[in-house]
Design an enzyme around this catalytic site. Sequence first.
Site, PDB file in Angstrom:
ATOM      1  N   VAL A 211       0.856  -1.190   0.000  1.00  0.00           N
ATOM      2  CA  VAL A 211       0.000   0.000   0.000  1.00  0.00           C
ATOM      3  C   VAL A 211       0.887   1.233   0.000  1.00  0.00           C
ATOM      4  O   VAL A 211       1.754   1.392   0.859  1.00  0.00           O
ATOM      5  CB  VAL A 211      -0.933   0.017   1.233  1.00  0.00           C
TER       6      VAL A 211
ATOM      7  N   ALA B  16       4.521   4.122   2.994  1.00  0.00           N
ATOM      8  CA  ALA B  16       3.972   2.908   2.389  1.00  0.00           C
ATOM      9  C   ALA B  16       4.120   1.762   3.377  1.00  0.00           C
ATOM     10  O   ALA B  16       4.764   1.918   4.421  1.00  0.00           O
ATOM     11  CB  ALA B  16       4.726   2.576   1.107  1.00  0.00           C
ATOM     12  N   LYS B  17       3.546   0.640   3.087  1.00  0.00           N
ATOM     13  CA  LYS B  17       3.757  -0.563   3.889  1.00  0.00           C
ATOM     14  C   LYS B  17       3.439  -1.767   3.031  1.00  0.00           C
ATOM     15  O   LYS B  17       2.598  -1.684   2.126  1.00  0.00           O
ATOM     16  CB  LYS B  17       2.837  -0.554   5.118  1.00  0.00           C
ATOM     17  N   GLY B  18       4.101  -2.872   3.308  1.00  0.00           N
ATOM     18  CA  GLY B  18       3.833  -4.103   2.580  1.00  0.00           C
ATOM     19  C   GLY B  18       3.513  -5.226   3.547  1.00  0.00           C
ATOM     20  O   GLY B  18       3.889  -5.178   4.720  1.00  0.00           O
TER      21      GLY B  18
END
Length: 437
Positions: free
Chosen positions: A81, A126-128
Amino acid sequence: MGVRDRIRLTTIEKVIERKLSTSKESNPYENAMKQLESTASIIKLDPDVHEMLRYPKRILSVSLPVRMDNGHVKNFQGYRVQFNDARGPFKGGIRYHPNVTLDEVKALATWMTWKCSVVDIPYGGAKGGVICDPKNMSMAEKEAVTRRYTAMIADFIGPYRDVPAPDVYTDSQTMSWILDTYSQIKGYQVPEVVTGKPIALGGSEGRNNSTARGCIICAREAAKELNIPLKGATAAIQGYGNAGSWSAVFLQELGVKVVAASDSSGAIYSKNGLDSAQTLRHKEKTGSVKGLQGTEEIDAEKLLELDVDILIPAALENSITADNAGNVKAKIISEAANGPTTPEADKVLERNKVLVVPDILANAGGVTVSYLEWVQNLNRQHWAEEQVNAQLEQKMVSAFNAAYQTSKKYNVAMRSGALAIAIQRVADAIKLLGIWP
Ligand code: NAD
């Protein structure tokens, strides 16, 4: 694997369990949006910008077929995201866990945006996440998941687009696989595509203790504001893992007496103060801080209520709640952990004039040194640890001051002050960029 790494894995499990029990009641993304809402009213955020900040810029959802060790194919679900990049390339960790959800990844991406902004580094957020159970996967299976995930998001990450880093159950080895996969696709070596790498692949000196270093810089600056002399001051540390044990080292360097420390198996107290190195050695040998010579065992919950000047929560979420906040006697709380204080507890602490340096600021030392790693990589340089630490010091001090002054300006707690300055900076960038087409 050192004691700090080993201890880390146990805590992460507890953190996730705790998170799960709270996530039934609250959706993390809704919480992040509520926080945006209340900050918007403090800073009188432009409604158009507010509307834009309600939605992540991009959400990638990827299917990852992997041939497992038993010869069969298993599909894993992955996300990345990208919340906002108005201030610079997206930045944020990648989490491997069976309970990863899209809403959790969206919330974490939002918070990364504010965290990078509050320390004024030129990154977005962001982050995953990949839904998988790394504890029950072989190295080969973890490598396969990592490489397929990287291949699936390769068009959307990159040194100038989105720079991943480690998070829960991912580490410098995971970053090495991402670096290799991305570089093989591009046809040349791209170390600056990830941070949190091993030193041998372009990682930065000072990264391993940067979170604690930043956290104690914040505690020190808070003590300055409250006119608390640090020499002879006292502190208690909840959680003696990476962030906690390094916090003890830095507090001791400042002349602060760390009188209590805890871990998942219990808490210890010594009115003469604990020696940070001795405590870590004991933990390394026995697996716990308990039983350290010259200390007495105390109730772990009571550690939070000790009569100390500084409290460092460095373990779990939701440790300081409406139930115990009223008993907290510390004058300063510097949040090494993510989310250690509930919103209800925040209100009590504010009423009792406890200065809480919020997590998005107090534990931003890690992402700040990640940024310095990226700068070194882009310039093909490797700095000495002193140079890294000097820049971290400068960035943390100015971030602390900006958040503190903002909280005074709006007459709000420092958590709201930090969010206010962070969201205002993102909003300013969005307005200047405009909308295209
Ligand atoms: P860690 O796993 O190395 O250490 C956590 C410690 O907490 C361990 O000693 C564990 O025994 C202890 N613990 C677990 N349950 C406890 C309990 N009920 N009471 C007291 N202690 C307990 O983890 P870490 O990397 O030091 O991270 C700690 C916190 O800091 C987490 O919230 C993490 O998200 C946050 N954080 C860490 C970093 C970093 O760079 N390490 C960066 C940002 C935020």
